[in-house]
Design a protein around this motif. Structure first.
Motif, PDB file in Angstrom:
ATOM      1  N   LYS A 175      27.034 -60.943 -52.513  1.00 53.07           N
ATOM      2  CA  LYS A 175      27.017 -59.813 -53.451  1.00 53.07           C
ATOM      3  C   LYS A 175      25.613 -59.232 -53.569  1.00 53.07           C
ATOM      4  N   GLY A 176      24.813 -59.394 -52.556  1.00 54.66           N
ATOM      5  CA  GLY A 176      23.442 -58.912 -52.637  1.00 54.66           C
ATOM      6  C   GLY A 176      23.357 -57.408 -52.471  1.00 54.66           C
ATOM      7  N   SER A 177      22.242 -56.859 -52.959  1.00 51.47           N
ATOM      8  CA  SER A 177      21.996 -55.432 -52.815  1.00 51.47           C
ATOM      9  C   SER A 177      21.299 -55.181 -51.488  1.00 51.47           C
ATOM     10  N   ALA A 178      21.224 -53.929 -51.093  1.00 52.00           N
ATOM     11  CA  ALA A 178      20.612 -53.569 -49.821  1.00 52.00           C
ATOM     12  C   ALA A 178      19.134 -53.974 -49.817  1.00 52.00           C
ATOM     13  N   LEU A 179      18.676 -54.479 -48.697  1.00 55.64           N
ATOM     14  CA  LEU A 179      17.283 -54.905 -48.558  1.00 55.64           C
ATOM     15  C   LEU A 179      16.420 -53.684 -48.307  1.00 55.64           C
ATOM     16  N   HIS A 180      15.268 -53.641 -48.988  1.00 58.16           N
ATOM     17  CA  HIS A 180      14.423 -52.454 -48.936  1.00 58.16           C
ATOM     18  C   HIS A 180      13.153 -52.740 -48.144  1.00 58.16           C
ATOM     19  N   GLU A 181      12.479 -51.673 -47.796  1.00 57.59           N
ATOM     20  CA  GLU A 181      11.343 -51.739 -46.891  1.00 57.59           C
ATOM     21  C   GLU A 181      10.090 -52.333 -47.522  1.00 57.59           C
ATOM     22  N   ASP A 182      10.075 -52.541 -48.872  1.00 54.66           N
ATOM     23  CA  ASP A 182       8.857 -53.051 -49.474  1.00 54.66           C
ATOM     24  C   ASP A 182       8.586 -54.500 -49.077  1.00 54.66           C
ATOM     25  N   ILE A 183       9.649 -55.268 -48.849  1.00 59.97           N
ATOM     26  CA  ILE A 183       9.485 -56.673 -48.444  1.00 59.97           C
ATOM     27  C   ILE A 183       9.926 -56.864 -47.002  1.00 59.97           C
ATOM     28  N   TYR A 184      10.945 -56.165 -46.620  1.00 57.92           N
ATOM     29  CA  TYR A 184      11.545 -56.317 -45.293  1.00 57.92           C
ATOM     30  C   TYR A 184      11.213 -55.105 -44.435  1.00 57.92           C
ATOM     31  N   VAL A 185      11.325 -55.295 -43.108  1.00 62.66           N
ATOM     32  CA  VAL A 185      11.133 -54.205 -42.159  1.00 62.66           C
ATOM     33  C   VAL A 185      12.414 -54.080 -41.352  1.00 62.66           C
ATOM     34  N   ILE A 186      13.042 -52.876 -41.401  1.00 64.55           N
ATOM     35  CA  ILE A 186      14.258 -52.638 -40.613  1.00 64.55           C
ATOM     36  C   ILE A 186      13.868 -51.727 -39.458  1.00 64.55           C
ATOM     37  N   HIS A 187      13.899 -52.249 -38.244  1.00 68.44           N
ATOM     38  CA  HIS A 187      13.496 -51.490 -37.069  1.00 68.44           C
ATOM     39  C   HIS A 187      14.611 -50.532 -36.654  1.00 68.44           C
ATOM     40  N   GLU A 188      14.225 -49.506 -35.876  1.00 62.69           N
ATOM     41  CA  GLU A 188      15.187 -48.489 -35.470  1.00 62.69           C
ATOM     42  C   GLU A 188      16.281 -49.054 -34.577  1.00 62.69           C
ATOM     43  N   ASN A 189      16.019 -50.174 -33.933  1.00 65.15           N
ATOM     44  CA  ASN A 189      17.064 -50.778 -33.098  1.00 65.15           C
ATOM     45  C   ASN A 189      17.968 -51.704 -33.895  1.00 65.15           C
ATOM     46  N   GLY A 190      17.820 -51.725 -35.235  1.00 62.75           N
ATOM     47  CA  GLY A 190      18.699 -52.503 -36.088  1.00 62.75           C
ATOM     48  C   GLY A 190      18.156 -53.855 -36.483  1.00 62.75           C
ATOM     49  N   THR A 191      17.084 -54.298 -35.883  1.00 67.74           N
ATOM     50  CA  THR A 191      16.545 -55.632 -36.174  1.00 67.74           C
ATOM     51  C   THR A 191      15.918 -55.667 -37.557  1.00 67.74           C
ATOM     52  N   LEU A 192      16.236 -56.740 -38.323  1.00 66.55           N
ATOM     53  CA  LEU A 192      15.630 -56.966 -39.633  1.00 66.55           C
ATOM     54  C   LEU A 192      14.476 -57.936 -39.441  1.00 66.55           C
ATOM     55  N   GLU A 193      13.287 -57.513 -39.895  1.00 67.48           N
ATOM     56  CA  GLU A 193      12.105 -58.366 -39.782  1.00 67.48           C
ATOM     57  C   GLU A 193      11.679 -58.829 -41.164  1.00 67.48           C
ATOM     58  N   ILE A 194      11.496 -60.151 -41.304  1.00 69.86           N
ATOM     59  CA  ILE A 194      10.883 -60.730 -42.500  1.00 69.86           C
ATOM     60  C   ILE A 194       9.480 -61.137 -42.079  1.00 69.86           C
ATOM     61  N   PRO A 195       8.437 -60.398 -42.490  1.00 70.52           N
ATOM     62  CA  PRO A 195       7.097 -60.635 -41.937  1.00 70.52           C
ATOM     63  C   PRO A 195       6.592 -62.065 -42.125  1.00 70.52           C
ATOM     64  N   VAL A 196       6.813 -62.643 -43.321  1.00 71.36           N
ATOM     65  CA  VAL A 196       6.372 -64.016 -43.585  1.00 71.36           C
ATOM     66  C   VAL A 196       7.543 -64.760 -44.204  1.00 71.36           C
ATOM     67  N   ALA A 197       8.251 -65.491 -43.367  1.00 75.49           N
ATOM     68  CA  ALA A 197       9.467 -66.162 -43.839  1.00 75.49           C
ATOM     69  C   ALA A 197       9.108 -67.374 -44.688  1.00 75.49           C
TER      70      ALA A 197
END
Length: 1193
Positions: free
Chosen positions: A497-519
């Motif tokens: 039930k989570g909300s959409a992840l935003h760019e302030d913490i996460y990085v969503i690349h144009e090819n669809g990949t979700l990046e968590i800079p420091v896991a």
């Protein structure tokens, strides 16, 4: 919009994600995946125009001995069909039986090995791949067979040339395809040596700046190697003879008709001139990206050196290389910026010349932006851009499906604007493959790009429930490869039930990949990827686990080990408990040697019997499936240095030589010094002596030499580990003879007889002799006289005796060395004495002062110095005991001697016996001996205290008496006045009773004591006295006998019933008290047991007091043991003094007793403070009940 298809490139499988999850998708990937795999299956219903995937090179040189294979591979959906053109016209492969097309491919195979010739199929080929969506074309492939032609027949005349002249040997290889590689060799296929003087040019010719006689040979052969056909062609050998001017004239006269001559100049030195290129300037053109090679070869004598500069600029440091002894300048990856003027400079001692090469860099077309595939949905817009550059600037042309766009079917959605095609409101019929051609005079570029018009729902190509495992504090990349037309938008959610992840913490690349800079650990969980376009929605879940990083807690450390030693490296690793870690050891980034000396356990690498080859970098690598860490340490294997070698002697002079050597291996520990030793093969063969030491940085030493020595040298090196073995010995070097440069040492003059003088010295050794015929000149004269020196030359000895000298007269002495070459320097003068004789006079006025009974002081007058007749050593006293004053019988005892050094006139005589008569005399002593004795002088010592009686025995014991017998002291040391006897009883508990003192006349040797207690042990203390005081005591013990009648009436108390009952009552009472104490203690109370015991003491068990007529306790405070066995009276009732003393110490617990001046005993007898014997003894601590019951009554 124009980006529709977003698949991934090859990605790691789930659960196998490495340290960093790389972006597996490219933003520019526009093609529908048609290869095999999960994504291809998901998109297998999609169509795509053809794409050329593989083709032969544009300039395709083939081997004429093998079949021709012209490649053309393509992909598309549906699979494309293939066709070929040759030289611009259709190539019908069905009509040529030698040509076949590979199934499922456009690759041509031309079978020329069975029949046919390669030349038949030369030409320009082009492949076309076509399906219902369009046609893609290959490059124009120019097919040519390789050629390796032979040299043309030619007759090469021998060349004769004057020494020092320049020469060019031409190669002129045949023109092959591709061009041949040129090199020069001899008949033995050995490459000819090249240098700054002789070198091969870029054209293959062999250039000589000047010839030398050693250049003469008959087999200068140029070879051409054709790599494509693996063949080598050989030119005819060229013969060269280099001669002098005189030889040249003779040769001209004899062989003018059939010999070719190069130059008739003199072989004098001359300034440089260029052999190639000619003139002062030249031009060079090269294409961008190629290697620019500039060459200058000059002749001259001496040989010129070549230098390069760029006018108005600098040579690019990272792309510039010098070849062929600086004669060739190469610049790799040349670009337009490298255009300009380059100067080569040739210089020798006679002059300098320059040549300028003007370089122009042209460029075949190269891409700035190649057209890229487009996937559009119906109604969308897009562009194809084709931009290229070159020198001159290339021309851009477009083709559609392999046909020039001008004559291709018209498409209303397409508009061409130079290097760009603009698409507007595309429809499905707009799908096609477009070709962009960029060409100029130096080449062309051809690129295929398709436009594919599709309408597709979003699809997620990443497998569902993919598990990603990532190390904490590192980036995590969650894949969402997608496809759709129009281009879907991507959103990510965490949890159900989570909300959409935003760019302030996460990085969503144009090819669809979700990046968590420091896991982090809290990033673990389930993530959902959602792809949307106007046609629909697609979802996919993936899972992320964050793992602890692998760490090396204990890293291996730098180690220095001596050869043959043992070393251990530790590597302690901590890792995530859910992962499996493996630890691998590497040496110098490679595997460990396969050697049993290397052992690896859980945390350690151990190397035993370390060798030099074991030195290096050892790395511990800890791996899990997700990460890898490593730590390294250096092992330095050290040892003593290897011995120096190549010893050489130079600058050889009469008294010095220079020794040089080459150091051996320092074995990883710097050499700190070199030790130089020498051997004298003439005088001490096989014996090596220290010569010098120099620092570890020196390899030469200037050594001082002695004359007439046959030297050999050796060198040893030393470092912090130790010293090397000696080097091999150097060559021998013998110095010339010379006169001695030193005289003997340790010169002395001492007479052995009263009428001689013995002169001795330490002779020179053979090394110090400086020449043959070593002798000594010995000279002497009286010190106090006016006599001339008396001299004698003796052989190589160490002593000379002068006879007939006066007694003990000082002499001046000198000893000088000489050999056949001459005398040593003037020697030093030393003083000696002729021989001594016995003294003539005895000391006078001898006086004795008795200090006490054991010490006397003696005085005397010195003798005249002249009467000593030698060197005074001292005075000697002889003394002896002449008579015992007590016994009055004279006995002559052995004489004792005391010597007093020097000129002393008094001395002390210790250790005399008291009450004795002594006599003494005094004599003077010199180096020869003693003089006459003085008259005897008598003296007596006063009385002293006597020694202990010689023995003490107890005889005839009765019920109430004991008889003592003794022998007088062995050393009365005076007249005995009386004996003192002290005694006291000892009860069964070792308590001592009162001490009784008794005086006995001196003439008695037996005494009976009466009125003693029956069955009682007594201890006796016995000593003698003189008028001076008491002597040492002797002790003994004795026991009175038992009355038989009383003994029969005595009953053993231990067998009486009342005693047994009493003991049981006491035991019960103690048990009750212990129980009460235990209960009270558990309740926290205190029970004053001691106070109650003191208040209710049983009078029966109190210690007996002195006023009761009883004795104090006689016991050992340590263990209450009985008297030692050794202290009991022996069977013969005798006791020695030593036994008595030991018994006394036992009673006193090891505390030595003391005596008053009168010999009475004082101090602690049982280890406790006691009263005076007259007042009795009392124990300071209460005895046990049993002891109390056993006390005397």
């Amino acid at each position: 919009m124009q980006l529709k298809i977003m698949p991934k490139k090859k990605c790691l499988s789930a659960g196998r994600v490495p340290l960093i999850l790389f972006l597996c998708q490219m933003i520019s990937a526009l093609e529908v995946p048609l290869d095999h795999g999960e994504k291809a299956k998901l998109l297998e219903d999609l169509v795509q125009p053809p794409t050329i995937t593989q083709q032969s090179p544009k300039d395709y040189i083939i081997d004429p001995r093998e079949n021709i294979v012209i490649q053309c591979e393509a992909k598309g959906k549906p699979p494309p069909s293939f066709s070929w053109t040759r030289n611009g016209t259709h190539f019908d492969i069905d009509k040529d039986p030698l040509v076949t097309m590979k199934p499922g491919s456009g690759t041509l195979i031309i079978n020329i090995m069975s029949e046919g010739k390669a030349e038949t199929y030369e030409g320009v080929y082009q492949c076309t791949a076509r399906n219902e969506r369009g046609a893609a074309i290959s490059n124009n492939i120019v097919v040519r067979p390789s050629r390796s032609p032979l040299w043309t027949k030619e007759k090469l005349e021998p060349i004769t040339l004057q020494n020092g002249q320049p020469l060019v040997l031409p190669c002129r290889p045949p023109i092959g395809l591709p061009p041949a590689i040129i090199f020069w060799m001899d008949n033995s296929f050995q490459r000819l040596p090249q240098s700054e003087r002789v070198s091969q040019g870029l054209n293959g010719d062999l250039y000589f700046s000047n010839v030398l006689p050693e250049d003469t040979r008959e087999d200068y052969i140029c070879y051409a190697r054709f790599n494509h056909t693996q063949t080598i062609q050989q030119k005819q050998p060229i013969s060269l003879k280099v001669i002098s001017v005189d030889e040249l004239n003779d040769t001209i006269a004899a062989n003018l008709s059939d010999t070719e001559f190069y130059g008739a100049k003199s072989s004098k030195e001359r300034p440089p001139t260029f052999l190639t290129p000619e003139g002062n300037a030249s031009r060079k053109e090269e294409l961008r990206g190629n290697v620019l090679s500039l060459e200058c070869i000059a002749e001259g004598l001496p040989t010129p050196l070549i230098y390069w500069i760029k006018e108005d600029g600098t040579l690019p440091a990272n792309r510039t290389f010098y070849r062929n002894f600086q004669k060739t300048l190469q610049i790799i990856q040349v670009s337009e910026a490298d255009s300009g003027n380059y100067q080569c400079i040739a210089k020798n001692t006679l002059g300098i010349i320059r040549h300028t090469i003007s370089v122009t860099v042209k460029a075949a077309p190269y891409w700035i932006m190649a057209p890229r595939n487009l996937v559009l949905s119906p109604g969308e817009d897009g562009t194809l851009i084709c931009r290229a550059n070159g020198n001159p600037k290339p021309r851009i042309s477009w083709l559609t499906n392999g046909v020039p766009t001008e004559i291709a079917p018209d498409d209303p959605s397409r508009r061409i604007d130079g290097d760009t095609i603009i698409f507007s409101n595309v429809q499905e019929r707009s799908s096609a493959v477009y070709q962009c051609n960029a060409s100029n005079e130096y080449g062309y570029l051809l690129a295929n790009a398709f436009v594919n018009v599709l309408a597709e729902l979003p699809r997620i190509l990443t497998p569902a429930n993919t598990l990603y495992q990532v190390i904490a504090n590192r980036p995590a990349f969650l894949d969402c490869a997608f496809f759709g037309s129009p281009l879907p938008t991507i959103e990510w959610f965490k949890g159900a039930k989570g909300s959409a992840l935003h760019e302030d913490i996460y990085v969503i690349h144009e090819n669809g990949t979700l990046e968590i800079p420091v896991a982090q650990k809290d990033n673990s969980g389930t993530y959902t990827c959602v792809a949307r376009n106007k046609l629909g929605v697609a979802k996919n879940e993936v899972h992320l686990e964050i793992k602890d990083p692998t760490r090396i807690l204990k890293q291996p450390e730098y180690a220095v080990v001596q050869r043959g030693g043992r070393v251990s490296f530790e590597c302690k690793v901590k890792h995530d408990h859910t992962l499996i870690a493996t630890v691998t050891w590497l040496k110098d980034n490679g595997e460990l040697p396969n050697d049993e000396r290397f052992t690896v356990d859980k945390d350690h690498l151990v190397v035993t019997d370390v060798r030099d080859s074991d030195g290096g970098i050892y790395t511990c690598v800890a791996n899990t499936t997700l990460d890898e860490v490593s730590a390294s340490a250096v092992l330095s294997v050290v040892d003593v240095p290897s011995p120096p070698f190549d010893l050489e002697l130079t600058d050889q002079l009469d008294k010095s030589v220079q020794l040089s050597w080459t150091p051996g291996d320092d074995n990883n520990s710097p050499i700190t010094k070199f030790i130089i030793e020498y051997e004298d093969a003439m005088h001490e063969a096989g014996l090596w002596h220290h010569q010098a030491e120099v620092s570890g940085t020196q390899t030469t030493a200037q050594l001082k030499l002695s004359p007439y020595v046959n030297y050999s040298f050796r060198v040893m090196a030393e470092n912090s580990i130790g010293r090397s073995l000696p080097s091999e010995a150097s060559e021998q070097y013998q110095t010339k003879a010379a006169e001695p440069d030193k005289n003997p040492t340790a010169v002395e003059g001492l007479g052995s007889e009263p009428d001689n003088l013995v002169i001795t010295w330490k002779p020179l050794n053979g090394f110090e002799s400086n020449g043959p015929g070593l002798q000594y000149k010995v000279s002497w004269r009286q010190k106090d006289g006016d006599d001339e020196w008396t001299s004698v030359v003796v052989a190589n000895v160490s002593k000379y005796i002068v006879s007939g000298t006066p007694t003990f007269v000082p002499y001046l002495i000198k000893v000088q060395a000489l050999n056949v070459m001459g005398f040593a320097p003037e020697p030093a003068v030393v003083t000696g004495h002729s021989g001594e004789d016995l003294p003539m006079v005895a000391p006078g006025n001898v006086r004795v002062n008795v200090v006490n009974s054991t010490l006397a002081e003696v005085h005397w007058d010195p003798v005249p110095l002249k009467s000593i007749r030698g060197r005074l050593q001292g005075y000697r006293i002889y003394y002896w005991k002449a008579q015992s004053a007590s016994q009055r019988n004279r006995r002559h005892l052995e004489k004792k001697i005391l010597t007093f050094q020097g000129s002393k006139t008094h001395g002390m005589l210790p250790g005399l016996e008291p009450f004795s008569h002594y006599a003494l005399n005094v004599r003077v002593v010199n180096g020869k001996g003693e003089g006459p004795a003085s008259p005897d002088r008598a003296f007596s010592t006063p009385e002293g205290v006597p020694s202990a009686p010689s023995s003490l025995k107890i005889v005839n014991p009765t019920l109430d008496s004991l008889t003592l017998e003794w022998d007088p002291p062995s050393r009365p040391n005076g007249i005995l006045t009386e004996y003192t006897l002290k005694y006291q009883p000892i009860n069964s508990t070792h308590e001592l009773g009162p001490l009784i003192d008794l005086k006995i006349p001196a003439n008695k040797t037996r005494w009976t004591l009466k009125n003693l207690n029956f069955s009682t042990r007594y201890k006796f203390y016995f000593y003698a006295q003189t008028s001076v005081g008491p002597g040492s005591q002797i002790t003994e013990e004795g026991v009175t006998t038992v009355d038989e009648a009383m003994a029969s009436r005595q009953v053993d108390i231990a067998t009486q019933g009342w005693f047994i009952g009493l003991m049981c009552a006491v035991a019960l009472l103690i048990l009750i008290l212990l129980i009460v104490c235990f209960i009270r203690r558990n309740k926290g109370g205190k029970y004053p047991v001691k106070e109650k015991e003191d208040a209710h003491a049983d009078p029966e068990i109190q210690p007996m007091k002195e006023d009761d007529g009883t004795f104090g306790e006689y016991s050992d405070a340590e263990d209450h043991k009985p008297l030692k066995k050794g202290s009991r009276t022996p069977s013969d009732r005798t006791v020695k003094k030593e036994d008595s003393d030991d018994s006394l110490v036992d009673y006193g617990e090891g505390v030595n007793g003391q005596f008053n001046e009168d010999g009475s005993f004082i101090g602690q007898y049982s280890g406790k403070k006691e009263k005076e014997p007259a007042e009795g003894n009392e124990s300071s601590e209460a005895p046990s009940p049993v002891n109390a019951m056993n006390s005397f009554v």
